[in-house]
Structures are given as structure tokens and as C-alpha cells.
Design an enzyme around this catalytic site. Sequence first.
Site, short mmCIF file in Angstrom:
data_model
loop_
_atom_site.label_atom_id
_atom_site.label_comp_id
_atom_site.label_asym_id
_atom_site.label_seq_id
_atom_site.Cartn_x
_atom_site.Cartn_y
_atom_site.Cartn_z
N LYS A 82 -43.43 17.13 27.89
CA LYS A 82 -42.06 16.50 27.61
C LYS A 82 -40.94 17.72 27.49
O LYS A 82 -41.51 18.78 27.23
CB LYS A 82 -42.19 15.78 26.22
CG LYS A 82 -41.08 14.88 26.06
CD LYS A 82 -41.55 13.58 26.64
CE LYS A 82 -40.49 12.50 26.41
NZ LYS A 82 -40.80 11.18 27.12
N GLY A 179 -33.01 -2.44 19.12
CA GLY A 179 -32.69 -1.52 20.21
C GLY A 179 -32.54 -2.04 21.60
O GLY A 179 -33.43 -2.43 21.95
N LEU A 180 -31.22 -2.20 22.03
CA LEU A 180 -30.87 -2.78 23.33
C LEU A 180 -30.33 -1.69 24.40
O LEU A 180 -29.37 -2.03 24.96
CB LEU A 180 -29.85 -3.91 23.02
CG LEU A 180 -30.39 -5.00 22.28
CD1 LEU A 180 -29.27 -5.92 22.18
CD2 LEU A 180 -31.25 -5.77 23.04
N GLY A 181 -31.25 -0.69 24.58
CA GLY A 181 -30.95 0.18 25.52
C GLY A 181 -31.53 -0.29 26.95
O GLY A 181 -31.76 -1.45 27.22
N HIS A 182 -31.78 0.48 27.97
CA HIS A 182 -32.14 -0.31 29.16
C HIS A 182 -33.42 -1.01 29.20
O HIS A 182 -33.64 -1.97 29.70
CB HIS A 182 -32.47 0.88 30.30
CG HIS A 182 -31.14 1.46 30.83
ND1 HIS A 182 -30.89 2.69 31.49
CD2 HIS A 182 -29.60 1.08 30.67
CE1 HIS A 182 -29.61 2.83 31.83
NE2 HIS A 182 -29.02 1.88 31.10
N VAL A 183 -34.52 -0.47 28.33
CA VAL A 183 -35.66 -1.05 28.21
C VAL A 183 -35.54 -2.28 27.28
O VAL A 183 -36.03 -3.34 27.50
CB VAL A 183 -36.83 -0.09 27.77
CG1 VAL A 183 -38.09 -0.86 27.40
CG2 VAL A 183 -37.15 1.09 28.66
N GLY A 184 -35.05 -2.17 26.07
CA GLY A 184 -35.01 -3.19 25.04
C GLY A 184 -34.22 -4.26 25.80
O GLY A 184 -34.56 -5.34 25.57
#
Length: 348
Positions: A82, A179-184
Site C-alpha cells: 500500500k 459513506g457515499l463515495g464511488h463504492v458506497g
Amino acid sequence: MALTLTDLTAPQGFERLVLAQDPQAGLRALICLHSTTLGPAAGGCRMWAYADDDAAIHDVTRLARGMTYKNAMADLGLGGGKAVIIGDARTDKTPAMMRAFGEAVDALGGTYWTAEDVGISPADMAHAAEATRFAVGLSGASGDPSPWTAEGVFRCLRVGARHAFGTDDLTGRRVLVQGLGHVGLSLAEKLASAGARLMVTDIHQAALDDAATRLGATVCAPDAVFDQQMDILAPCALGGVLTRDTATALTATLVCGAANNQLADDGVADILAARGITYLPDYVVNAGGIISVASEIHGKPDAWRLDRLTAIAGRVDQMLTRARDTDQLPSAVADQMVHDMLTTRRAA
């Protein structure tokens, strides 16, 4: 001053921890290789405004170790690594910084492959790729891995629901996506289409307004998540959300989400199990993104990605069945599965 790489003392059990700096380009980054036993280390690059270097080291080492386990469980022929860039992605990031980061990756000689993570986009990774061939997740190639991560989480969530509720039908299930990022957001869309009673929370009001209007989601404040009545919690923001206190307050029966390192410490898994809550280890269920990236590394088509998404759902089923039959935590079973893979390869 040109780019410099400084080897720091890696934690026990880790292979390498490198500090990469280029003051002229504004780069200060850490690259951690946890294990290359199963192949070159692979894992995304995150950009975050850490409070200090110790916080950044804590994050990058936990994430790198998680990538070893994730890549092993997904059978990708890759080890775990990472990178984190220290800074505010909204104000500090520049193409020159990303090119300098690419130079740092290239200097590791193929022992680490990087891709985008929190705060880094495919366009940013394209700048890094100007300086190294070991940057993937590029537009026109495997692209944004977020949809693949969401699809993998969704498939695993349905397997978990079948074990927890006796059916994978999500109609009417109260599911809270944190969480509403791209994945969420992608996961929330899939849940809404499956008939779930969707609840959402995020620190950005525009994302909440969109989910409420377009998906019919109920909005909850970020600090009120563990006050809600729900069947399933899907953590899709940053890690550490499940502490001993929040695990005690949680009303869900199933936890399955995309966030890395959801448990604040290992003891939280025991608390969840004692309360009858099934926790699906994040490194197993959120492997869709690295599966997408691995397809680019290995030159594989979409069919290869889909096969591995199906395989990780199958491993969740295997993990939960073994946990039930042996009266173990699912996380303990998953860890043992990875341990056996690494031990077999080292012996060979």
C-alpha cells in the site's frame, strides 16, 4: 532537490517500509510492502491529511497487511502492499506530485504495483504512469475499480444475508450504507434495486440529497449511525468505525461493507459474535477493486474478473459454513485460510 527514498524500520513481519520525498514536487509518501510471498505486492495509493507521520505509518501498515490477505483470498497471484501520500487531496495534489510518486514506485523495481484509492483518481494515476509501468487502474484499461468493488460487496452481502436470515432476498431489509463515495454510492444503487429499505449517511450533503432523491433513501446524521434500527450495516467510509462501544450499540444482524479495517481492534469481532452479529471480514468482501486492477496487471479480460467475483462470494459461503461448523469467528476462519496459503507457498 530530487526524489529520495529512505528505508524506515518496518514492523515485525513486514518486508519493507519506504519514505519517498520530493520537496520540489510537494511529495511526501510512504510505501509499505507487507508480503511478496504470493507475487509482487499490489495495493492502491491513498492521499490523506494525516495528523503526523505516526498516523500515516499506522494506516499504511494496516492497509498493506490487509492487501496481503485480500489478494490471497481472491487468488490473484499477488502479494500485499500500500502507499499513502501525506496531504489534502483537494488542495495539495498536482500532476508533478503524482509523477514524482510514479518515480518512487518505479524505483522499487516492480516489487510494488499501485492503483487509485481514497483521494486518488484514474486521471491522477495516469500522471504517475508517466514515470512507471507499475501504475494501473488507468482509464482505457481496467479503469475505475469502484464498480467492481461494489459488485463484489453486494454479492458477498447476499451470501451473508442467506446465512444470517435464511434468505438472500433483500426486499424490505433495512440496510444502512455508511459513506457515499464511488463504492458506497454504487452499492446503495444495487441495494435499492434489490428492494432494500435504504438508509444512508455521509459527511457531504450533496451526496445525501442525491441518494434521497434518486434512490428514495432515508438520511441519517453521521454521528447517529449506531442509534438506528437496521438489519444490515454496510461501512463504506474510512476504517475503525466498529469500536467496542459502537459494536455494543449496533442493532444490525449482519455487517458487510467496502471500508478497509472496519474493526478498531481484534477484540471487536468477539463483541459482535457474542451479540449474534455476523461480521464479514472486509478484506474478503471488498476485493472487487483489486480483482479489477489485477486483471490489468495480468492482462486478463472482464470474464476473468467476473469469475473471481463469483469465487470470493463462494469463499464467503465456505468461510461462514466452516465458522458455524467449528464454532469459530468468520474472521478467524478467513485468517487461517490465508495463513495456510502463505505457509504452503513458503514451503514450496
